[in-house]
Design a protein around this motif. Sequence first.
Motif, PDB file in Angstrom:
ATOM      1  N   HIS A 242       0.273   3.991   1.163  1.00 14.76           N
ATOM      2  CA  HIS A 242       0.050   4.797   2.362  1.00 14.76           C
ATOM      3  C   HIS A 242       1.101   4.480   3.426  1.00 14.76           C
ATOM      4  O   HIS A 242       2.057   5.220   3.615  1.00 14.76           O
ATOM      5  CB  HIS A 242      -1.379   4.525   2.865  1.00 14.76           C
ATOM      6  N   ARG A 243       0.970   3.325   4.057  1.00 10.73           N
ATOM      7  CA  ARG A 243       1.892   3.000   5.136  1.00 10.73           C
ATOM      8  C   ARG A 243       2.610   1.670   4.907  1.00 10.73           C
ATOM      9  O   ARG A 243       3.263   1.166   5.817  1.00 10.73           O
ATOM     10  CB  ARG A 243       1.125   2.968   6.459  1.00 10.73           C
ATOM     11  N   GLY A 244       2.433   1.119   3.697  1.00  9.88           N
ATOM     12  CA  GLY A 244       3.283  -0.002   3.313  1.00  9.88           C
ATOM     13  C   GLY A 244       2.750  -1.396   3.552  1.00  9.88           C
ATOM     14  O   GLY A 244       3.461  -2.372   3.301  1.00  9.88           O
TER      15      GLY A 244
ATOM     16  N   CYS B 289       0.842  -1.185   0.000  1.00  8.57           N
ATOM     17  CA  CYS B 289       0.000   0.000   0.000  1.00  8.57           C
ATOM     18  C   CYS B 289       0.889   1.251   0.000  1.00  8.57           C
ATOM     19  O   CYS B 289       1.895   1.319   0.711  1.00  8.57           O
ATOM     20  CB  CYS B 289      -0.918  -0.003   1.220  1.00  8.57           C
TER      21      CYS B 289
ATOM     22  N   TYR C  38      -5.552  -1.992   6.363  1.00  7.89           N
ATOM     23  CA  TYR C  38      -5.119  -1.108   7.455  1.00  7.89           C
ATOM     24  C   TYR C  38      -5.980   0.163   7.495  1.00  7.89           C
ATOM     25  O   TYR C  38      -6.613   0.466   8.502  1.00  7.89           O
ATOM     26  CB  TYR C  38      -3.633  -0.781   7.238  1.00  7.89           C
ATOM     27  N   HIS C  39      -6.059   0.902   6.358  1.00 15.17           N
ATOM     28  CA  HIS C  39      -6.844   2.135   6.347  1.00 15.17           C
ATOM     29  C   HIS C  39      -7.754   2.241   5.125  1.00 15.17           C
ATOM     30  O   HIS C  39      -8.188   3.325   4.757  1.00 15.17           O
ATOM     31  CB  HIS C  39      -5.924   3.357   6.389  1.00 15.17           C
TER      32      HIS C  39
END
Lengths: 157, 419
Positions: B87-89, B85, B107-108
Amino acid sequence: MTTRDVFRLIGQAQAAYARCIDSDRLEDWPDFFTEKCFYMVTTADNHREGLEAGLIWADTRGMLTDRVSALREANIYERHGYRHILGQPFIEEDDGREVRSETPFLVVRIMRDGSSDLFASGRYLDRYLVEGDAVLLAERVVVCDSSRIDTLLALPL
Amino acid sequence: MPTTTTTELPAWPEGLTRVPYWVFQREDVYAAEQENLFRGPHWNYLCLEAEVASPGQFRASFLGDTPVVVSRDHDGELYAFENRCAHRGALLALDDRGTAKDFTCVYHAWTYSLQGDLTGVAFKDGVKGKGGMPESFCLEQHGPRKLRLAVVHGLVFGSFSDDVDDIEDYLGDEIMDRIERVLGGRTPVVIGRFTQMLPNNWKLYVENVKDSYHASILHLFFTTFELNRLSQRGAIIVSEDGGHHVSYSAIDREAERDASYSEQNIRSDSGYKLADPSLLEGFSEVGDDTTLQILSTFPAFVLQQIQNSVAVRQILPRGVDRTELNWTLLGFEEDTPEQRKVRLKQANLVGSAGYISMEDGCVGGFVQRGVAGASDHAAVLEMGGASAESSESRVTEASIRGFWKAYTAGMGIRQEVQA
């Protein structure tokens, strides 16, 4: 024959099977099977998907004998042994002559240098033929829970 | 050009006949390989096209350590992108295979199309006018890295590099022809997937695959049971850059006619016979006389035809001294039931429990352990000379030398060696 008797016979046969492999009497291992038999080692993923190929695949007792001869005479691997721990057989079907059962197992592999690891866990999907007081495996599908084998699979499960 | 500097490494010996053991032991080498070979300008095998045949199907795979997703979008095309992702991996695909409309990070809940484009960010505009991403945030500027893809007779290869040659040039005609020989014009069907964890550096397994010298020495199954055909001819092919190879053997019809008389008198030295020799009662795989063809492509892929056992092997480094070997056993839609049964029987030859391959699972570990105190020593590769060229003899280490030729070039350890 009562279910209790069948349960006892299969329990005893499986204890003997594990003892045979774990005490390195591999030459006796094919004798747990009928002459026309089926034995395979596969993984839970492959089994679920219906994939036919196995790590070991045999449809005659002769092929099991050949496995043992190859391990003894041809294949090269570091000395090791197994300790099978079998759960209780679950009797799925019993028509008096043929019994289908499922048994969970754990196998610890003990290497030459003494390291012991949980090598495999899984279940035996079996079809036993009952002849009087004896039961023989007409079919054993060894379904390993994991699709990973560490290093190699030499001794049978 | 390799981007990770390897100038701190000890000097590589001259020529191709010595391989220093430190190359199997060092963490910095491992990291440089990931960057230069697996994420660099090379083609790595990802999956079979048959595993992503219909729109929405995906397959999670790896380029070395790097997780990637191969998916087929509704336009019918294949796409591949990092399984990460933006975003945060976190991983996007958590299953090895499946069917998806899109990929949503757990996650999100950032959402990606089947092509790997970021299409949605949860609470992007905040809640009740508060929070949310800044107005300047642009979805198009965020996303996992995308791969180039190439499909060769149903094999899907990927690369992060824009500089890598087209796959036809990367592999060359001889290797392309040999892939076509096994897979061309047929529809592969997966009949089994198995993973073997090897207690050694990945390159020791690659060396083993390319080592036509060890076959009859380490693997005694055929010899013990007197299953070798006397009349075999064979050869090895090494690609010009050294990185790809084919080793094959075929029935030698001419020699077979000459030998037929003497074969009558052959006695078994070992005295061992198979109780059920039907294991080896196969058929001509593609209508020719070639009974064995082992093909490898740089850096870490194998296509095998061992009699009627056809399989691909993906070699994934998992640490300096650990390797994941993914076997995918193949049949073909065109198989008759009898042919399929032959494949199931002959699968006994290969894999973790294979009669002629189980040794390969442990021998790399023997080397890894054997060289533990010998980082400043080197392996000797002089069998069959010092070059990395095709050869009519298989008693040679030419294809292993070829691997090291391509390896040292790809790693920037030295300029390409003339040999």
